[in-house]
Enzyme design. Structure first.
Site, short mmCIF file in Angstrom:
data_model
loop_
_atom_site.label_atom_id
_atom_site.label_comp_id
_atom_site.label_asym_id
_atom_site.label_seq_id
_atom_site.Cartn_x
_atom_site.Cartn_y
_atom_site.Cartn_z
N THR A 1 0.85 -1.20 0.00
CA THR A 1 0.00 0.00 0.00
C THR A 1 0.88 1.25 0.00
O THR A 1 1.77 1.38 0.84
CB THR A 1 -0.92 -0.01 1.23
OG1 THR A 1 -1.86 -1.08 1.07
CG2 THR A 1 -1.69 1.30 1.36
N HIS B 1 -7.23 -11.13 -0.83
CA HIS B 1 -6.54 -10.71 0.40
C HIS B 1 -7.33 -11.23 1.60
O HIS B 1 -8.34 -10.67 2.00
CB HIS B 1 -6.45 -9.19 0.42
CG HIS B 1 -5.52 -8.63 1.45
ND1 HIS B 1 -4.91 -9.39 2.42
CD2 HIS B 1 -5.09 -7.36 1.67
CE1 HIS B 1 -4.14 -8.62 3.18
NE2 HIS B 1 -4.23 -7.37 2.74
N ASN C 1 -3.89 -10.21 7.35
CA ASN C 1 -3.62 -8.91 8.01
C ASN C 1 -4.82 -8.24 8.67
O ASN C 1 -4.87 -7.02 8.80
CB ASN C 1 -2.97 -7.94 7.03
CG ASN C 1 -1.61 -8.44 6.54
OD1 ASN C 1 -1.12 -9.45 7.02
ND2 ASN C 1 -1.02 -7.76 5.58
N TYR D 1 -8.02 -7.96 7.80
CA TYR D 1 -9.09 -7.35 7.00
C TYR D 1 -10.30 -8.30 6.93
O TYR D 1 -10.34 -9.30 7.63
CB TYR D 1 -8.55 -6.94 5.63
CG TYR D 1 -7.45 -5.90 5.78
CD1 TYR D 1 -7.74 -4.65 6.33
CD2 TYR D 1 -6.13 -6.18 5.45
CE1 TYR D 1 -6.74 -3.69 6.53
CE2 TYR D 1 -5.13 -5.23 5.65
CZ TYR D 1 -5.44 -3.99 6.19
OH TYR D 1 -4.45 -3.06 6.40
N ASN E 1 -3.77 -5.18 13.17
CA ASN E 1 -5.18 -4.77 13.19
C ASN E 1 -5.98 -5.51 14.26
O ASN E 1 -7.17 -5.78 14.10
CB ASN E 1 -5.83 -4.95 11.81
CG ASN E 1 -5.35 -3.91 10.81
OD1 ASN E 1 -5.14 -2.75 11.17
ND2 ASN E 1 -5.17 -4.30 9.56
#
Length: 357
Positions: A26, A173, A176, A178, A233
């Site tokens: 990102t 994805h 992480n 999400y 996260n």
């Protein structure tokens, strides 16, 4: 044949020039969620990677979680990405789009005041990066079971858009912390319906997304990324080995392009309690290893058949010609952390290639 980072490999109907993958990174340089001329240059510069995986690219407005990240759901976004894929292909490279839904790792300011959605209404610790600066995460809204087909459709539509934009495939994805990871792990999923509780239920969303995306563009053009030991996260699981062994087994037999495993946490540390080889053994396709690899360790992992390909993040960020530097044992550029997120060409497209210093 002796295999190493610079030996070719077949993937998604292509013969890749090497086994070095540019990891998704990102960079927050896509104002309006559109790929732009600066991004075209950035990816084209790095097209000597065997495979490029784009930065996280949201599948819908609902999937947004950060400022200036690109999307892949509108015609304008398709047209922007088409310039990127054309530039990479002209240089002989291959490129996958990473399909991303941030779920609870977002903020109402991205959604006209609406709450972010998640597996369960569990507020993550930490702060969201917003256009107004850092703001504390909010308690998300748990998705209703009847909304989940709509989420799956967002992924299918994004994959169709990626195909139209000229991508060679997509990476789902599921890492992480999400949205998909929020469903997989029991620390963020306390649902009591068919998407919660058992391992089978918690991996159901991922497998339904894989089925939809694979049916749209071909399963051999679909990769999945997971991060079993990463607590980024505020994500957690009570038994990550069992959970991700189940994920790897469930993804086997589908003819997928690869399984991409982040083998470290966000600080770059591995977990001696977790055995990555068990994932490798359970998945029948190509295994991409990610996490602090250098040339020596990457070559060793491939030679010993612990991985088929190695993903490099920051090294590719600072060295557009990383494969050539590895081939000639050249020195690597020093990455400028101050320019990783947001900004202009500086620290983005101005890292020198060999001979250009």
């Amino acid at each position: 044949m002796n295999k190493d980072l610079l030996s070719p490999i077949a993937l998604a109907g292509h013969t890749l020039n090497n086994r070095m993958v540019m990891a998704p990174l990102t960079r927050n340089r896509a104002p309006g969620s559109l790929a732009n001329a600066m991004m075209v240059k950035y990816y084209a510069q790095r097209s000597s990677a065997g495979l490029i995986i784009t930065e996280g690219t949201q599948i819908s407005e609902q999937g947004v979680g950060y400022p200036a990240t690109p999307g892949i759901y509108s015609q304008q976004q398709i047209d922007g990405w088409k310039q990127v894929t054309n530039a990479v292909h002209e240089q002989g490279g291959a490129i996958f789009a990473q399909l991303w839904h941030c779920g609870r790792i977002s903020h109402p300011s991205f959604h006209n005041g609406e709450l972010p959605v998640a597996a369960s209404a569990i507020k993550p610790a930490g702060q969201a990066v917003t256009y107004e600066g850092m703001q504390t995460f909010v308690e998300p809204r748990a998705l209703f079971a009847e909304e989940i087909p709509g989420i799956i459709e967002q992924y299918r539509h994004a994959a169709a858009c990626a195909k139209e934009a000229g991508f060679d495939g997509v990476e789902i994805h599921a890492a992480n912390g999400y949205l998909i990871d929020q469903f997989i792990r029991d620390g963020s999923n306390n649902r009591s319906d068919q998407y919660g509780g058992s391992l089978e239920n918690r991996t159901r969303l991922l497998l339904q997304i894989v089925a939809a995306v694979g049916s749209e563009i071909g399963f051999h053009k679909v990769g999945v990324r997971i991060s079993p030991i990463n607590a980024f996260n505020d994500i957690s699981d009570s038994d990550p080995q069992s959970t991700f062994n189940h994920v790897a087994s469930s993804l086997s037999g589908l003819g997928l392009a690869y399984l991409h495993v982040v083998e470290v946490d966000m600080t770059g540390q591995s977990d001696p309690e977790f055995d990555m080889q068990q994932l490798r053994d359970r998945f029948d396709g190509l295994y991409i290893a990610n996490g602090g690899y250098d040339k020596t360790r990457g070559n060793q992992s491939i030679a010993e058949n612990r991985a088929d390909m190695i993903a490099f993040g920051v090294p590719f960020l600072a060295n557009p010609d990383l494969p050539e530097r590895f081939r000639t044992d050249a020195a690597l550029n020093t990455p400028d952390q101050a320019t990783f997120y947001g900004g202009d060409e500086h620290g983005y497209t101005d890292y020198p290639t060999l001979g250009a210093e």
